[in-house]
Scaffold this active site. Structure first.
Site: not given
Ligand SMILES: CSC[C@H](NC(=O)[C@H](Cc1ccccc1)OC(=O)N1CCC(N)CC1)C(=O)N[C@@H](CC1CCCCC1)[C@@H](O)COc1ccncc1
Length: 329
Positions: A35, A219
């Site tokens: 992430d 992201d």
């Protein structure tokens, strides 16, 4: 030195991307969600309540000869989708794609929210954001990549996420054969912990790029492409059956519609997301109504170039030069 790890979509909607990580001695292999939108490496563990850990692979520090408790340390994190977790901290050897960090902070979950309990395909997250975003107290810890950077051939990593296929996270090198077009570089702003950048303009359906800049974050941990309402409306005005569906909390349309592409300018190059990547998934099995991969960022307050956008490109997260590179795939 370099590292290379395969990553796979978690389901038919490419909701998450799963990468195996080896922790401890002997190695305990856990499937984690890499992430770039957060900076904690946390895992389901022997300390996670049994009822919550059911169905998850867990890390047992007591079974690792190289595990050490980081005494007095704790962590607690809440994500954009309101999921959360918290716990205490160990250090241990963590290997990703053949590259090992000997003393990595491994955050052990003593509490996880319902979303994580139910999401049994992952056993935690490996944060690839900037260290400033780490939640460990009293002293923030470094991410795996931050610990690895100085020993890697180059202080950078690339994300090559794919629709319903195996992709890769490469560390310390750029495999340009993964891209079709040139890499456009633009400054990255890590002050908030994210990989922030500004796209210089956008267009729908292959039209010429306008000059309306979009500031947001790259992201890997967010499924969708989340942008301002005016951009979202400009896109779906071209989709005849598009409408906002309250129950789905987003724009839906007939799955049979031929969706236009969405392009954005970055670092002097143009990245085009084919319409097929924006026709994400039926709202429920067998439905002929599909949920859009492009949705509004209004509720979040930050524009997010999530997996829907990343799948169209090879993305270079260049810590050494504090820049992001995007190349059409
Ligand atoms: C725009 S922040 C929403 C975003 N979480 C998502 O994108 C989740 C991912 C998911 C989770 C579980 C199953 C399937 C998909 O997916 C959806 O929310 N959706 C996909 C499915 C769709 N039907 C509805 C919308 C998010 O918090 N990411 C963080 C990492 C994420 C946390 C949850 C576990 C997976 C990893 C992170 O990078 C960004 O943190 C922040 C962003 C902005 N300020 C604060 C935090």
């Amino acid at each position: 030195q370099t590292g290379s790890a395969n990553t796979n979509p978690s389901d038919s909607a490419d909701d998450e991307y799963i990468t195996n990580v080896s922790i401890g001695t002997p190695a305990q292999v856990l499937p984690l969600d890499f992430d770039t939108g957060s900076s904690d490496l946390w895992v389901f563990s022997s300390e996670t309540p049994k009822s919550s850990a059911s169905g998850h692979v867990t890390y047992s520090p007591s079974k690792s000869s190289t595990a050490k408790k980081l005494s007095g340390a704790s962590w607690s994190i809440t994500y954009g989708d309101h999921s959360s977790s918290s716990g205490d901290v160990y250090t241990d050897k963590v290997t990703v794609g053949g590259f090992s960090v000997s003393s990595q902070a491994v955050e052990s979950a003593t509490k996880v929210s319902t979303q994580f309990v139910q999401d049994t395909v992952i056993s935690g997250l490996l944060g690839l954001g900037f260290d400033v975003g780490n939640t460990v107290k009293p002293r923030a810890q470094k991410t795996w990549f931050s610990n690895a950077a100085n020993s890697l051939a180059q202080p950078l990593f690339t994300a090559d996420l794919k629709h319903q296929q195996t992709g890769s996270y490469n560390f310390g090198f750029i495999d340009t054969t993964l891209a079709k077009g040139p890499i456009g570089y633009t400054p990255a702003d890590g002050s908030e912990g994210y990989w922030g950048f500004t796209a210089t303009g956008y267009s729908v359906g292959g039209a010429k790029l306008n000059r309306n800049s979009i500031t947001g974050i790259a992201d890997t941990g967010t499924t969708l492409l989340l942008l301002d309402d005016d951009v979202v409306n400009a896109y779906y005005n071209n989709v005849e059956s598009a409408q906002y569906d309250d129950s789905q909390q987003g724009v839906v349309f007939d799955c049979s519609e031929d969706l236009p592409s969405f392009s954005f300018g970055v670092g002097g190059t143009t990245i085009t997301i084919p319409g097929s990547l924006i026709n994400l998934t039926p709202v429920s099995d067998g439905s002929s109504t599909c949920f859009g991969g492009l949705q509004s960022s209004a509720d979040i307050g930050i524009n997010i170039f999530g997996d829907v956008a990343l799948k169209a490109a090879l993305v270079v997260f260049d810590l050494g030069n504090e820049r992001l590179g995007w190349a059409q795939k």
